[in-house]
Design a protein around this motif. Structure first.
Motif, PDB file in Angstrom:
ATOM      1  N   GLY A 173     -21.303 -10.324  -8.079  1.00  0.00           N
ATOM      2  CA  GLY A 173     -20.186 -10.886  -7.306  1.00  0.00           C
ATOM      3  C   GLY A 173     -21.017 -11.661  -6.047  1.00  0.00           C
ATOM      4  N   GLY A 174     -22.275 -11.602  -5.792  1.00  0.00           N
ATOM      5  CA  GLY A 174     -22.835 -12.116  -4.673  1.00  0.00           C
ATOM      6  C   GLY A 174     -23.225 -11.456  -3.552  1.00  0.00           C
TER       7      GLY A 174
ATOM      8  N   VAL B  58     -15.631  -2.984  -1.950  1.00  0.00           N
ATOM      9  CA  VAL B  58     -15.912  -4.488  -2.390  1.00  0.00           C
ATOM     10  C   VAL B  58     -15.773  -4.230  -3.975  1.00  0.00           C
ATOM     11  CG1 VAL B  58     -17.498  -6.613  -2.664  1.00  0.00           C
ATOM     12  CG2 VAL B  58     -17.340  -5.249  -0.280  1.00  0.00           C
ATOM     13  N   ALA B  59     -14.769  -4.850  -4.599  1.00  0.00           N
ATOM     14  CA  ALA B  59     -14.586  -4.822  -6.099  1.00  0.00           C
ATOM     15  C   ALA B  59     -14.554  -6.263  -6.623  1.00  0.00           C
ATOM     16  CB  ALA B  59     -13.184  -3.993  -6.205  1.00  0.00           C
ATOM     17  N   ASP B  60     -14.666  -6.368  -7.919  1.00  0.00           N
ATOM     18  CA  ASP B  60     -14.415  -7.544  -8.429  1.00  0.00           C
ATOM     19  C   ASP B  60     -13.281  -8.477  -7.993  1.00  0.00           C
ATOM     20  OD1 ASP B  60     -16.602  -6.946 -10.271  1.00  0.00           O
ATOM     21  OD2 ASP B  60     -15.124  -6.523 -11.871  1.00  0.00           O
ATOM     22  N   GLY B  61     -13.824  -9.448  -7.020  1.00  0.00           N
ATOM     23  CA  GLY B  61     -12.776 -10.581  -6.580  1.00  0.00           C
ATOM     24  C   GLY B  61     -11.900  -9.950  -5.497  1.00  0.00           C
ATOM     25  N   THR B  62     -12.221  -8.910  -4.775  1.00  0.00           N
ATOM     26  CA  THR B  62     -11.349  -8.507  -3.754  1.00  0.00           C
ATOM     27  C   THR B  62     -12.173  -7.513  -2.763  1.00  0.00           C
ATOM     28  OG1 THR B  62      -9.078  -7.542  -3.139  1.00  0.00           O
ATOM     29  CG2 THR B  62     -10.337  -6.340  -4.833  1.00  0.00           C
ATOM     30  N   GLU B  63     -11.460  -7.310  -1.714  1.00  0.00           N
ATOM     31  CA  GLU B  63     -12.171  -6.435  -0.616  1.00  0.00           C
ATOM     32  C   GLU B  63     -10.972  -5.466  -0.194  1.00  0.00           C
ATOM     33  OE1 GLU B  63     -15.050  -6.401   3.577  1.00  0.00           O
ATOM     34  OE2 GLU B  63     -15.314  -7.782   1.763  1.00  0.00           O
ATOM     35  N   LEU B  64     -11.064  -4.224  -0.187  1.00  0.00           N
ATOM     36  CA  LEU B  64      -9.765  -3.697   0.381  1.00  0.00           C
ATOM     37  C   LEU B  64     -10.282  -2.654   1.564  1.00  0.00           C
ATOM     38  CD1 LEU B  64      -8.496  -2.603  -2.857  1.00  0.00           C
ATOM     39  CD2 LEU B  64      -7.435  -4.244  -1.400  1.00  0.00           C
ATOM     40  N   ALA B  65      -9.507  -2.291   2.682  1.00  0.00           N
ATOM     41  CA  ALA B  65     -10.158  -1.400   3.620  1.00  0.00           C
ATOM     42  C   ALA B  65      -9.079  -0.223   3.772  1.00  0.00           C
ATOM     43  CB  ALA B  65      -9.870  -2.144   4.968  1.00  0.00           C
TER      44      ALA B  65
ATOM     45  N   LEU C  55     -10.239   5.611  -8.160  1.00  0.00           N
ATOM     46  CA  LEU C  55      -9.660   6.069  -6.923  1.00  0.00           C
ATOM     47  C   LEU C  55      -8.501   5.514  -6.597  1.00  0.00           C
ATOM     48  CD1 LEU C  55     -10.217   4.006  -4.430  1.00  0.00           C
ATOM     49  CD2 LEU C  55     -12.999   4.630  -5.112  1.00  0.00           C
ATOM     50  N   ASP C  56      -7.853   6.147  -5.938  1.00  0.00           N
ATOM     51  CA  ASP C  56      -6.682   5.658  -5.090  1.00  0.00           C
ATOM     52  C   ASP C  56      -6.885   5.486  -3.777  1.00  0.00           C
ATOM     53  OD1 ASP C  56      -5.237   5.882  -7.511  1.00  0.00           O
ATOM     54  OD2 ASP C  56      -3.924   7.849  -6.717  1.00  0.00           O
ATOM     55  N   LEU C  57      -6.785   4.143  -3.019  1.00  0.00           N
ATOM     56  CA  LEU C  57      -7.214   3.729  -1.845  1.00  0.00           C
ATOM     57  C   LEU C  57      -5.817   3.341  -0.918  1.00  0.00           C
ATOM     58  CD1 LEU C  57      -9.596   3.154  -0.037  1.00  0.00           C
ATOM     59  CD2 LEU C  57      -9.113   0.736  -0.479  1.00  0.00           C
ATOM     60  N   ALA C  58      -5.733   4.052   0.161  1.00  0.00           N
ATOM     61  CA  ALA C  58      -4.509   3.850   1.008  1.00  0.00           C
ATOM     62  C   ALA C  58      -4.831   2.695   2.062  1.00  0.00           C
ATOM     63  CB  ALA C  58      -4.365   5.218   1.576  1.00  0.00           C
ATOM     64  N   THR C  59      -4.208   1.497   1.854  1.00  0.00           N
ATOM     65  CA  THR C  59      -4.606   0.398   2.698  1.00  0.00           C
ATOM     66  C   THR C  59      -3.460   0.557   3.968  1.00  0.00           C
ATOM     67  OG1 THR C  59      -3.475  -1.029   1.547  1.00  0.00           O
ATOM     68  CG2 THR C  59      -5.877  -0.586   1.114  1.00  0.00           C
ATOM     69  N   GLY C  60      -3.814  -0.054   5.103  1.00  0.00           N
ATOM     70  CA  GLY C  60      -2.847  -0.107   6.102  1.00  0.00           C
ATOM     71  C   GLY C  60      -2.479   1.338   6.895  1.00  0.00           C
ATOM     72  N   VAL C  61      -3.307   2.236   6.712  1.00  0.00           N
ATOM     73  CA  VAL C  61      -2.835   3.627   7.418  1.00  0.00           C
ATOM     74  C   VAL C  61      -3.190   3.525   8.697  1.00  0.00           C
ATOM     75  CG1 VAL C  61      -3.052   4.885   5.107  1.00  0.00           C
ATOM     76  CG2 VAL C  61      -5.125   4.410   6.527  1.00  0.00           C
ATOM     77  N   ASP C  62      -4.231   2.710   9.275  1.00  0.00           N
ATOM     78  CA  ASP C  62      -4.643   2.838  10.513  1.00  0.00           C
ATOM     79  C   ASP C  62      -3.842   1.774  11.376  1.00  0.00           C
ATOM     80  OD1 ASP C  62      -6.205   4.959  10.411  1.00  0.00           O
ATOM     81  OD2 ASP C  62      -7.826   3.963   9.503  1.00  0.00           O
TER      82      ASP C  62
ATOM     83  N   PHE D 130     -13.445   2.440 -11.294  1.00  0.00           N
ATOM     84  CA  PHE D 130     -14.995   2.779 -10.962  1.00  0.00           C
ATOM     85  C   PHE D 130     -15.977   1.514 -11.266  1.00  0.00           C
ATOM     86  CE2 PHE D 130     -15.111   7.611 -10.923  1.00  0.00           C
ATOM     87  CZ  PHE D 130     -14.396   7.466  -9.640  1.00  0.00           C
ATOM     88  N   VAL D 131     -15.303   1.074 -12.471  1.00  0.00           N
ATOM     89  CA  VAL D 131     -16.280  -0.149 -12.947  1.00  0.00           C
ATOM     90  C   VAL D 131     -16.116  -1.345 -12.156  1.00  0.00           C
ATOM     91  CG1 VAL D 131     -16.241   0.690 -15.494  1.00  0.00           C
ATOM     92  CG2 VAL D 131     -14.594  -0.825 -14.909  1.00  0.00           C
ATOM     93  N   SER D 132     -15.137  -1.424 -11.548  1.00  0.00           N
ATOM     94  CA  SER D 132     -14.763  -2.821 -10.371  1.00  0.00           C
ATOM     95  C   SER D 132     -15.508  -2.497  -9.418  1.00  0.00           C
ATOM     96  CB  SER D 132     -13.583  -3.156 -10.424  1.00  0.00           C
ATOM     97  OG  SER D 132     -12.885  -2.347  -9.542  1.00  0.00           O
ATOM     98  N   ILE D 133     -16.001  -1.484  -8.850  1.00  0.00           N
ATOM     99  CA  ILE D 133     -16.637  -1.264  -7.563  1.00  0.00           C
ATOM    100  C   ILE D 133     -17.850  -1.794  -7.388  1.00  0.00           C
ATOM    101  CG2 ILE D 133     -17.087   0.576  -5.850  1.00  0.00           C
ATOM    102  CD1 ILE D 133     -14.868   2.281  -6.821  1.00  0.00           C
ATOM    103  N   ARG D 134     -18.267  -2.514  -6.710  1.00  0.00           N
ATOM    104  CA  ARG D 134     -19.487  -2.996  -6.142  1.00  0.00           C
ATOM    105  C   ARG D 134     -20.156  -2.500  -5.010  1.00  0.00           C
ATOM    106  NH1 ARG D 134     -19.541  -3.808 -10.719  1.00  0.00           N
ATOM    107  NH2 ARG D 134     -18.254  -5.724 -11.354  1.00  0.00           N
ATOM    108  N   VAL D 135     -19.705  -2.253  -4.121  1.00  0.00           N
ATOM    109  CA  VAL D 135     -19.987  -1.621  -2.625  1.00  0.00           C
ATOM    110  C   VAL D 135     -18.910  -0.614  -2.027  1.00  0.00           C
ATOM    111  CG1 VAL D 135     -21.168  -1.924  -0.540  1.00  0.00           C
ATOM    112  CG2 VAL D 135     -21.777  -3.386  -2.418  1.00  0.00           C
ATOM    113  N   VAL D 136     -19.208   0.633  -1.511  1.00  0.00           N
ATOM    114  CA  VAL D 136     -18.120   1.088  -0.813  1.00  0.00           C
ATOM    115  C   VAL D 136     -18.884   1.415   0.846  1.00  0.00           C
ATOM    116  CG1 VAL D 136     -16.909   3.120  -0.382  1.00  0.00           C
ATOM    117  CG2 VAL D 136     -17.172   2.324  -2.702  1.00  0.00           C
ATOM    118  N   ARG D 137     -18.430   0.791   1.613  1.00  0.00           N
ATOM    119  CA  ARG D 137     -19.109   0.747   2.821  1.00  0.00           C
ATOM    120  C   ARG D 137     -18.292   1.635   4.064  1.00  0.00           C
ATOM    121  NH1 ARG D 137     -20.521  -4.842   2.082  1.00  0.00           N
ATOM    122  NH2 ARG D 137     -22.778  -4.995   2.311  1.00  0.00           N
TER     123      ARG D 137
END
Length: 176
Positions: A57-58, A129-136, A147-154, A167-174
């Motif tokens: 994904g670059g 960072v997953a295929d085509g998207t980034e979630l926090a 995995l289940d990621l909860a966004t908007g919690v903070d 898992f197969v779409s995950i590129r980086v977990v920061r």
């Protein structure tokens, strides 16, 4: 005297032929040994070194290589940490030519899910960072292949949204 010179010449030719055979044999053995070296072996030899990792994904992860497991690696990007699935690695710069021995059986069982469960347990804020998207957000649960990621919690903007990330779409977990 002529016979001694003849036999000395023959002996020198034999020694030269044997030396040439050893060179070819060493080269063949070296190629055969290198054929069994995996990327993880080279990465383990680079522990503590500065590396630059291009992922699918670059995206780029650059920093000190802290840990290498069978299916993931951990890089210090300054104060942040980046967990990279080995399957997402497209190219690495900064590896030595040598390799390190393979990990033991226990370390081989510490897959990506193990590392992600540790992040979920510690309630660490992450950016995925997953295929085509980034979630926090925060990792709430880790299954066998997602995995289940909860966004908007903070952000205080209301109820958190739950995203299932394979898992197969995950590129980086920061670390966030």
């Amino acid at each position: 005297m002529r016979w001694e010179a003849l036999f000395a010449d023959m002996e020198a030719q034999l020694e030269a032929a044997q030396a040439a055979e050893r060179v070819v044999e060493v080269a063949d053995l070296t190629r055969a040994e290198l054929a069994g070296v995996e990327l993880g072996d080279r990465l383990r030899a680079a522990l503590g070194a500065e590396v630059r990792i291009s992922v699918a994904g670059g995206h780029v992860v650059a920093g000190q290589l802290l840990e290498v497991a069978a299916h993931w690696l951990l890089v210090a990007e300054g104060p942040r940490r980046a967990l990279v699935p080995l399957a997402a690695v497209a190219a690495v710069r900064g590896l030595p030519a040598r390799s390190a021995p393979a990990t033991g059986e226990v370390a081989r069982r510490l897959g990506l899910g193990y590392a992600l469960r540790a992040l979920a347990r510690d309630r660490v804020a992450v950016r995925i960072v997953a295929d085509g998207t980034e979630l926090a957000g925060r990792i709430e649960r880790v299954g066998a292949d997602h995995l289940d990621l909860a966004t908007g919690v903070d952000g205080g903007t209301g109820a958190a949204q739950l995203w299932a990330v394979p898992f197969v779409s995950i590129r980086v977990v920061r670390s966030d």
